[in-house]
Scaffold this active site. Structure first.
Site, mmCIF file in Angstrom:
data_model
loop_
_atom_site.group_PDB
_atom_site.id
_atom_site.type_symbol
_atom_site.label_atom_id
_atom_site.label_comp_id
_atom_site.label_asym_id
_atom_site.label_seq_id
_atom_site.Cartn_x
_atom_site.Cartn_y
_atom_site.Cartn_z
ATOM 1 N N SER A 87 0.353 -1.268 -0.072
ATOM 2 C CA SER A 87 0.153 0.119 0.063
ATOM 3 C C SER A 87 0.519 1.568 -0.336
ATOM 4 O O SER A 87 1.851 0.993 0.154
ATOM 5 C CB SER A 87 -0.777 -0.341 0.980
ATOM 6 O OG SER A 87 -1.899 -1.197 1.288
HETATM 7 C C1 SAM Z 1 -3.864 -4.025 0.106
HETATM 8 S S1 SAM Z 1 -3.398 -5.498 0.720
HETATM 9 C C2 SAM Z 1 -2.616 -5.575 1.509
HETATM 10 C C3 SAM Z 1 -1.250 -4.507 1.838
HETATM 11 C C4 SAM Z 1 -0.629 -5.665 3.155
HETATM 12 N N1 SAM Z 1 -1.039 -4.838 4.791
HETATM 13 C C5 SAM Z 1 1.054 -4.733 2.694
HETATM 14 O O1 SAM Z 1 1.666 -4.006 4.297
HETATM 15 O O2 SAM Z 1 1.267 -4.787 1.887
HETATM 16 C C6 SAM Z 1 -4.633 -6.647 0.927
HETATM 17 C C7 SAM Z 1 -4.931 -7.917 1.040
HETATM 18 O O3 SAM Z 1 -5.688 -8.694 1.098
HETATM 19 C C8 SAM Z 1 -5.799 -10.507 1.497
HETATM 20 N N2 SAM Z 1 -7.125 -10.198 1.116
HETATM 21 C C9 SAM Z 1 -8.607 -10.437 0.879
HETATM 22 N N3 SAM Z 1 -9.221 -10.516 1.239
HETATM 23 C C10 SAM Z 1 -8.740 -11.060 2.061
HETATM 24 C C11 SAM Z 1 -9.496 -12.168 3.288
HETATM 25 N N4 SAM Z 1 -10.832 -11.917 2.934
HETATM 26 N N5 SAM Z 1 -8.700 -12.709 4.390
HETATM 27 C C12 SAM Z 1 -7.330 -12.070 4.305
HETATM 28 N N6 SAM Z 1 -6.611 -11.460 3.410
HETATM 29 C C13 SAM Z 1 -7.074 -10.423 2.083
HETATM 30 C C14 SAM Z 1 -5.062 -9.663 -0.783
HETATM 31 O O4 SAM Z 1 -4.999 -11.126 -0.370
HETATM 32 C C15 SAM Z 1 -4.177 -8.828 -0.583
HETATM 33 O O5 SAM Z 1 -3.302 -9.359 -0.036
#
Ligand code: SAM
Length: 392
Positions: free
Chosen positions: A96
Site C-alpha cells: 500500500s
Molecule cells: C492492499 S493488500 C495489503 C497490503 C499489506 N498490508 C502490506 O503491507 O503489503 C490487501 C491484501 O488483502 C488480502 N485479502 C483479501 N481478502 C482477504 C481475506 N478475506 N482475508 C485475508 N486477506 C485477504 C489480499 O490477498 C491482499 O494481499
C-alpha cells in the site's frame, strides 16, 4: 536492518508521520518486502512491469525509486491468475501507499506492546512496521502464495515473531485474541462479526470502509465500547482493494432491455457535477451512507452522461434507474422497480447540501453484533446517537 530514509523522510516532510512511528518507518525497509516484479501507478494508469532483476528504464533503478517512493505498488493481479508484463485486469494485492499506511497506523492509536490482528498481510510490510513498534502481531492472508512469501520476507527482515496465518481474515483468528487492535488493510463493505467479538472492550478496529455506492473507502476508526458494539468516526479517504468476498458486483438486471419505455420519469433538480467528479468525491460517500444496496455506474457518451443505478433485491425485488444529462436538452431520470433510486440519490444530496455540505469526517459508524451473530452497520452524523435512518 535500517531502511533508506526516503519513506520516513517523505512522511515527516509532508507532516504525515504519526507520533511514535518515526523509528519503525526508519527501521523497516520496504525493499525487503516488495517482490522483484511490481507495477506502479503513474497518476492515470498502472505502468508495465518494473523488474528488479533487469536493467534499463523499467529495471533495478526504477524499482529502487518506486519502492522508496510514496506509491502503491501492485504485487499481484487477478488473484494470481496473471502472466506477462502488462497490467492484468484487477489488482489483487499490493504494497500500500506509505502515506495511507501511516495514516491508518496513526488512527490505530498504538502505544507499544499491543496484541494486534492484521487482516490482509500482502507483502508483510505493515506487519513488520507494527512489530517494529513493539506489537505482538498475528496477520492473516487469504492467498496461499502471498502468505508464504510474506512469512519469508518477515523472517529474513528479522521479524520471525510475527505470526502469518493463511486463511480468511473475515473470520479473525480467535486463538490469539482477544486483540487490542484490529488493523484491516483491504476494503470492507460488511464488517465481519469476528473482528468485534475478538477485540477486547476499549480496543480499536481500523479499516478502510465504504458502501456499495463507491469504489473508494474511508478509514473507519471504531472503538469497541461494549461486547458486540463498536463505534467511531470516519477519518481519511483512501482506496484499497477489497476483501475478496466483498468486491463490487453489478446486480444482474432482470429488467427487459426496453424497460425505459414504461419507466417512471422525472426531471432531476441537481446536476451530475454536483454528485460526481472529484477524487474521493464527498457527495458520493455521503449519498452512499443514505442509499444502501445501490451500485452506481457512470457512463460518458458522445452526447450525454448517464448515471445508472442498480438496486439489489433486498426482499422487495430489484430496482433500476438511469439519470441522463447532456448539452442541449433537459436532464431526465427514469426508474423502475420498488425503489425510487434516483429520488433516493437526489434526496440524499439535498439533505447533505442543506446541512452545509459537512465534511466526511463528521460522519461515523456504529457496528453491532446481536446474539445470533447478525451484524448491523449504522452510519451517524456528528455523534453516535444521531444515526442516519439507514442500515448497511
Ligand atoms: C492492499 S493488500 C495489503 C497490503 C499489506 N498490508 C502490506 O503491507 O503489503 C490487501 C491484501 O488483502 C488480502 N485479502 C483479501 N481478502 C482477504 C481475506 N478475506 N482475508 C485475508 N486477506 C485477504 C489480499 O490477498 C491482499 O494481499
Amino acid at each position: 536492518m535500517t531502511a533508506p530514509d526516503g519513506i520516513a523522510r517523505f512522511l515527516a516532510d509532508v507532516d504525515a508521520l504519526p507520533d511514535g512511528w518515526k523509528g519503525a518507518f526508519e527501521g523497516v525497509d520496504r525493499a525487503d518486502f516488495a517482490p522483484d516484479r511490481i507495477w506502479a501507478w503513474d497518476g492515470s494508469q498502472y505502468t508495465t512491469v518494473i523488474d528488479r532483476t533487469q536493467t534499463g528504464s523499467h529495471g533495478r533503478d526504477t524499482w529502487d525509486e518506486a519502492v522508496q517512493g510514496n506509491n502503491a505498488l501492485v504485487t499481484q493481479w487477478d488473484d494470481g491468475n496473471h502472466t506477462g508484463d502488462e497490467p492484468g485486469n484487477n489488482p489483487s494485492s499490493s504494497a500500500s501507499m506509505p502515506s495511507a499506511v501511516a495514516s491508518m497506523l496513526g488512527d490505530l492509536d498504538i502505544t507499544g506492546g499491543e496484541n494486534v490482528l492484521e487482516v490482509g498481510t500482502g507483502t508483510g510490510y505493515t506487519a513488520a512496521l507494527l512489530a517494529a513498534r513493539g506489537c505482538r502481531v498475528t496477520t492473516i492472508e487469504l492467498d496461499t502464495d502471498l502468505a508464504e512469501q510474506a512469512r519469508k520476507n518477515l523472517a529474513q527482515a528479522g521479524h520471525q515473531d510475527v505470526i502469518v496465518v493463511t486463511g480468511d481474515g473475515t473470520l479473525g483468528h480467535s486463538e490469539h485474541g482477544p486483540y487490542d487492535r484490529v488493523h484491516v488493510t483491504a476494503g470492507v463493505r460488511h464488517t465481519p462479526a469476528a473482528w468485534i467479538e475478538q477485540t477486547r472492550p476499549g480496543g480499536v478496529i481500523v479499516m478502510p470502509w465504504g458502501t456499495d455506492y463507491s469504489t473508494y473507502d474511508w478509514t473507519a476508526a471504531l472503538t469497541v465500547t461494549d461486547p458486540g458494539r463498536a463505534s467511531g468516526p470516519f477519518t481519511t479517504p483512501l482506496a484499497f482493494m477489497k476483501l475478496r468476498s466483498q468486491r463490487a458486483r453489478y446486480p444482474k438486471s432482470p429488467f427487459p432491455s426496453d424497460w425505459t419505455a414504461t419507466a417512471r420519469m422525472s426531471e432531476p433538480d441537481i446536476d451530475i457535477t454536483d454528485i460526481t467528479g472529484a477524487l474521493y468525491e464527498p457527495a458520493e460517500f455521503v449519498i452512499g451512507l443514505h442509499v444502501p444496496h445501490c451500485v452506481p455506474r457512470l457512463v460518458h457518451g458522445a452526447e450525454s452522461t448517464n448515471l445508472w443505478l442498480y438496486g439489489a433485491d433486498t426482499g422487495r425485488g430489484p430496482s433500476i434507474a438511469v439519470a441522463a444529462f447532456g448539452d442541449g436538452y433537459d436532464p431526465q431520470a427514469r426508474e423502475a422497480g420498488p425503489r425510487h433510486l434516483w429520488a433516493e440519490v437526489q434526496a440524499a444530496y439535498h439533505r447533505w447540501d442543506d446541512a452545509g455540505k459537512p465534511n466526511t469526517d463528521r460522519f461515523g459508524l456504529t457496528v453491532t453484533v446481536d446474539e445470533d451473530g447478525r451484524v448491523e452497520q449504522r452510519p451517524w452524523y456528528e455523534t453516535p446517537d444521531r444515526e442516519l435512518p439507514f442500515r448497511h
